[in-house]
Design a protein around this motif. Structure first.
Motif, PDB file in Angstrom:
ATOM      1  N   PHE A 118     -91.213 -75.831  -3.822  1.00 47.26           N
ATOM      2  CA  PHE A 118     -92.016 -76.734  -4.640  1.00 47.26           C
ATOM      3  C   PHE A 118     -91.963 -78.163  -4.120  1.00 47.26           C
ATOM      4  O   PHE A 118     -92.912 -78.924  -4.259  1.00 47.26           O
ATOM      5  CB  PHE A 118     -91.543 -76.707  -6.098  1.00 47.26           C
ATOM      6  N   LEU A 119     -90.809 -78.530  -3.552  1.00 49.96           N
ATOM      7  CA  LEU A 119     -90.661 -79.887  -3.047  1.00 49.96           C
ATOM      8  C   LEU A 119     -91.239 -80.042  -1.648  1.00 49.96           C
ATOM      9  O   LEU A 119     -91.300 -81.138  -1.111  1.00 49.96           O
ATOM     10  CB  LEU A 119     -89.183 -80.282  -3.035  1.00 49.96           C
ATOM     11  N   LEU A 192     -84.405 -87.844   1.065  1.00 47.79           N
ATOM     12  CA  LEU A 192     -85.695 -87.394   0.541  1.00 47.79           C
ATOM     13  C   LEU A 192     -85.521 -86.592  -0.735  1.00 47.79           C
ATOM     14  O   LEU A 192     -86.263 -86.756  -1.710  1.00 47.79           O
ATOM     15  CB  LEU A 192     -86.403 -86.529   1.592  1.00 47.79           C
ATOM     16  N   ILE A 193     -84.538 -85.695  -0.740  1.00 48.23           N
ATOM     17  CA  ILE A 193     -84.300 -84.907  -1.942  1.00 48.23           C
ATOM     18  C   ILE A 193     -83.844 -85.816  -3.076  1.00 48.23           C
ATOM     19  O   ILE A 193     -84.262 -85.647  -4.225  1.00 48.23           O
ATOM     20  CB  ILE A 193     -83.296 -83.767  -1.654  1.00 48.23           C
ATOM     21  N   HIS A 194     -83.019 -86.807  -2.756  1.00 46.77           N
ATOM     22  CA  HIS A 194     -82.647 -87.790  -3.779  1.00 46.77           C
ATOM     23  C   HIS A 194     -83.889 -88.440  -4.369  1.00 46.77           C
ATOM     24  O   HIS A 194     -84.027 -88.568  -5.587  1.00 46.77           O
ATOM     25  CB  HIS A 194     -81.741 -88.874  -3.176  1.00 46.77           C
ATOM     26  N   GLN A 385     -95.890 -81.232  -2.747  1.00 46.82           N
ATOM     27  CA  GLN A 385     -95.517 -81.276  -1.335  1.00 46.82           C
ATOM     28  C   GLN A 385     -96.089 -82.511  -0.654  1.00 46.82           C
ATOM     29  O   GLN A 385     -95.443 -83.112   0.199  1.00 46.82           O
ATOM     30  CB  GLN A 385     -95.983 -79.989  -0.644  1.00 46.82           C
ATOM     31  N   GLN A 386     -97.292 -82.925  -1.084  1.00 49.95           N
ATOM     32  CA  GLN A 386     -97.880 -84.131  -0.503  1.00 49.95           C
ATOM     33  C   GLN A 386     -97.041 -85.358  -0.814  1.00 49.95           C
ATOM     34  O   GLN A 386     -96.882 -86.249   0.004  1.00 49.95           O
ATOM     35  CB  GLN A 386     -99.309 -84.322  -1.027  1.00 49.95           C
ATOM     36  N   LYS A 387     -96.469 -85.373  -2.040  1.00 48.10           N
ATOM     37  CA  LYS A 387     -95.649 -86.522  -2.406  1.00 48.10           C
ATOM     38  C   LYS A 387     -94.428 -86.610  -1.488  1.00 48.10           C
ATOM     39  O   LYS A 387     -94.031 -87.690  -1.066  1.00 48.10           O
ATOM     40  CB  LYS A 387     -95.207 -86.406  -3.871  1.00 48.10           C
ATOM     41  N   THR A 388     -93.843 -85.445  -1.175  1.00 46.49           N
ATOM     42  CA  THR A 388     -92.702 -85.443  -0.267  1.00 46.49           C
ATOM     43  C   THR A 388     -93.103 -85.953   1.113  1.00 46.49           C
ATOM     44  O   THR A 388     -92.387 -86.743   1.731  1.00 46.49           O
ATOM     45  CB  THR A 388     -92.110 -84.024  -0.160  1.00 46.49           C
ATOM     46  N   GLN A 389     -94.276 -85.511   1.586  1.00 51.19           N
ATOM     47  CA  GLN A 389     -94.753 -85.969   2.899  1.00 51.19           C
ATOM     48  C   GLN A 389     -94.891 -87.486   2.926  1.00 51.19           C
ATOM     49  O   GLN A 389     -94.498 -88.157   3.883  1.00 51.19           O
ATOM     50  CB  GLN A 389     -96.118 -85.340   3.220  1.00 51.19           C
ATOM     51  N   ALA A 397     -87.359 -90.557   6.831  1.00 49.84           N
ATOM     52  CA  ALA A 397     -86.342 -89.498   6.846  1.00 49.84           C
ATOM     53  C   ALA A 397     -87.013 -88.145   7.025  1.00 49.84           C
ATOM     54  O   ALA A 397     -88.139 -87.933   6.578  1.00 49.84           O
ATOM     55  CB  ALA A 397     -85.551 -89.513   5.542  1.00 49.84           C
ATOM     56  N   ALA A 398     -86.330 -87.254   7.676  1.00 50.32           N
ATOM     57  CA  ALA A 398     -86.931 -85.979   8.027  1.00 50.32           C
ATOM     58  C   ALA A 398     -86.798 -84.937   6.919  1.00 50.32           C
ATOM     59  O   ALA A 398     -87.554 -83.993   6.845  1.00 50.32           O
ATOM     60  CB  ALA A 398     -86.313 -85.437   9.302  1.00 50.32           C
ATOM     61  N   GLY A 399     -85.821 -85.125   6.031  1.00 50.67           N
ATOM     62  CA  GLY A 399     -85.539 -84.074   5.055  1.00 50.67           C
ATOM     63  C   GLY A 399     -84.290 -83.335   5.464  1.00 50.67           C
ATOM     64  O   GLY A 399     -83.690 -83.632   6.507  1.00 50.67           O
ATOM     65  N   PRO A 400     -83.874 -82.391   4.647  1.00 51.28           N
ATOM     66  CA  PRO A 400     -82.590 -81.745   4.888  1.00 51.28           C
ATOM     67  C   PRO A 400     -82.542 -81.038   6.238  1.00 51.28           C
ATOM     68  O   PRO A 400     -83.488 -80.374   6.640  1.00 51.28           O
ATOM     69  CB  PRO A 400     -82.471 -80.744   3.738  1.00 51.28           C
TER      70      PRO A 400
END
Lengths: 406, 156
Positions: A118-119, A192-194, A385-389, A397-400
């Motif tokens: 979802f993220l 990013l997850i934060h 997902q767009q918000k994460t992008q 940051a690349a993400g986990p």
């Protein structure tokens, strides 16, 4: 004045076994209200149960849910045992806890994978589910089934864990630790997850108590309730383990509580396996009848307390069988948690209570006059997902980062 | 009786003191299961005491068609002391009515909606008494959890 728009989510979603219908009321991007409609999967199990013998009800309730398929049977047999004053041999108690905790691990991994999806972190999704397979392998090795283990019966369990199999099971469980640590570290420190989960979808301590919410949903808000500690059953009072608590009640704490619980589950399983090397049988007290009366059985399912109530008139069938699953008490809290957030955060907030549904396959948005438009299939996941992008670009940051051994 | 949790005995004592004659019977089945019979008119007051003053958690309410009455069993957990207090009340089967407790405990909101549609109990003062599990156009008065319910509609 901003126009209020209704965004319907559901009722059917191909990924999940339980359809539900959410109506998000939004003004612009902000969620201002939520209607929840249940019942698309109402099967009349309580009524059906009255036509089954006590032994058969256990198989029936096993089919309430495909994910927590041993939680309902444990609560159900405990209700029958409470009603009849039926003793359970010690060896069976340890076996119940082993199966229950393996189920907790695979259920939490399933949820964690979906949360990643979802993220917009599909690597989290795929790797988590890849290691979830190994949990299902352990369950298959012990019970013969990846799911629907048919292990519980009033008075004990149906199948033993052979002493000569215990080292193999132990090794399989041990192999889960590395991947789980990797997942925990990758998620816990990721900016990013934060950004996507901290302070998002907060459920306060007071709201938890008001709504009588249960399980990780309650514990993430700092409410220290866990049926395994509070109402001892199976082998949970015979082994060392801790309740995992959050503080803030946001999505991040709900993630970390579930990750912590997987480590506690491994701790419980290892101690139970150690005991099973020496605790003698039998595994079943083989009760012959259930006397007139009533009984209540509680079990801490992956999502929280499962409640079963049975009443007997002395015959071989229950005259009343009440079932209350944890999501019943948790899903209603969404209407507090989601208010004030954006549509892009709605998917992960609604998913954060780990309802036995997940939402967004058939999402379409229309305005209050009923004109269909905007979001098509899986639109809600897409905006999330767009918000994460976007955050990824802003934060640089690349993400986990996941590095797994194979 | 010696291993009854002190808090459980205290809860029952407080209820008997505050709700007075409304508490009809007390049964300690075992150390973690207590059953209390209460008059239906006292349910809101008893709920307020058990939930707000004594900090119990509402697990669910079991509604049962008893043939000549409807029985409601409010299950309250005390997680600190590890017992379940089940408060039983009976209401008449024709036009069953009882005061809603959803205003006192939000957790009761869906539970009462479910009992309303499955057993036909009217929860007076409920903020939003409409179908929860059954479809919106479900025939009025057809209550699937009543003993005399037939699938082809109506009673009998």
């Amino acid at each position: 004045m901003a126009k209020e728009t209704i965004v319907p989510i559901g009722p059917y979603h191909a990924l999940q076994e339980e359809p539900e219908f959410f109506k998000l009321h939004v003004e612009g991007e902000t969620v201002v209200g939520l209607d929840i409609e249940l019942g698309y999967n109402h099967r009349g199990i309580e009524k059906l149960s009255e036509s089954k013998t006590f032994e058969e009800t256990v198989f029936l309730v096993e089919r309430i849910c495909g994910i927590c398929s041993t939680s309902h049977p444990i609560a159900c047999v405990q209700a029958i045992e409470d009603c009849g004053g039926i003793e359970v041999p010690e060896r069976a108690l340890y076996i119940r806890s082993v199966i229950g905790e393996l189920e907790r691990i695979h259920s939490h991994m399933l949820w964690l994978g979906l949360a990643g999806h979802f993220l917009g972190f599909n690597t989290v999704w795929m790797w988590t589910w890849r290691y979830r397979e190994e949990v299902l392998d352990i369950l298959e090795f012990i019970t013969g089934n990846r799911n629907h283990y048919a292990m519980m019966k009033p008075g004990g369990v149906r199948r033993d864990i052979a002493v000569e199999d215990i080292p193999t099971v132990g090794r399989m469980v041990d192999r889960l630790k590395g991947p789980l640590e990797m997942l925990r570290d990758a998620i816990a420190d990721d900016p990013l997850i934060h950004a996507r989960t901290k302070g998002v979808g907060v459920l306060t301590r007071e709201q938890v108590i008001d709504y009588c919410a249960v399980g990780p949903t309650a514990r993430a808000s700092g409410v220290a309730i866990d049926v395994r500690k509070d109402h001892p059953h199976a082998a949970y009072d015979r082994v060392d383990w801790e309740i995992v608590l959050g503080e803030n009640g946001d999505v991040y704490d709900k993630i970390m509580v579930r990750i912590g619980e997987m480590f506690q589950a491994i701790r419980i399983i290892e101690q139970c396996l150690e005991q099973l090397k020496t605790v003698p049988g039998p595994i079943d007290s083989n009760p012959r009848e259930v006397p007139p009366g009533e009984g209540i059985g509680l079990y801490e399912a992956p999502r929280g307390e499962v409640f079963h109530y049975v009443r007997s008139d002395g015959g071989n069938r229950p005259v009343r069988h009440k079932v209350r699953a944890p999501s019943y008490m948790n899903v209603i809290t969404d209407r507090e948690a989601v208010i004030g957030h954006t549509i892009a955060d709605a998917a992960i907030i609604l998913a954060a209570v780990d309802p036995c549904y997940c939402c967004t396959e058939r999402a379409a948005a229309y305005d209050a006059e009923g004109n269909t438009k905007i979001l098509g299939a899986s639109g809600l996941i897409t905006v999330s997902q767009q918000k994460t992008q976007q955050l990824r670009r802003e934060l640089g940051a690349a993400g986990p980062v996941l590095r797994f051994e194979d | 009786m010696s291993d009854i949790p002190a808090q459980a005995a205290e809860t029952v004592r407080v209820l008997q003191e505050k709700a007075g004659d409304a508490v009809k019977a007390v049964q300690f089945r075992n150390r973690s299961r207590i059953y209390l019979d209460v008059e239906s008119a006292a349910i809101p007051e008893v709920t307020r005491i058990v939930f707000r003053e004594l900090g119990h958690r509402l697990q669910t309410v079991t509604g049962t068609d008893g043939g000549d009455h409807i029985e409601l069993l409010y299950h309250w957990a005390n997680d600190g002391e590890g017992y379940v207090l089940s408060i039983r009340t009976r209401i008449e089967r024709d036009n069953p009515e009882i005061a809603s407790v959803a205003g006192i405990c939000k957790g009761a909101e869906w539970i009462e909606r479910e009992i309303w549609e499955l057993l036909g109990v009217n929860f007076v003062g409920h903020p939003d008494l409409r179908h929860l599990l059954l479809r919106d156009d479900w025939p009025e008065g057809a209550c699937p959890l009543r003993r005399d319910y037939r699938k082809d509609g109506g009673d009998g």
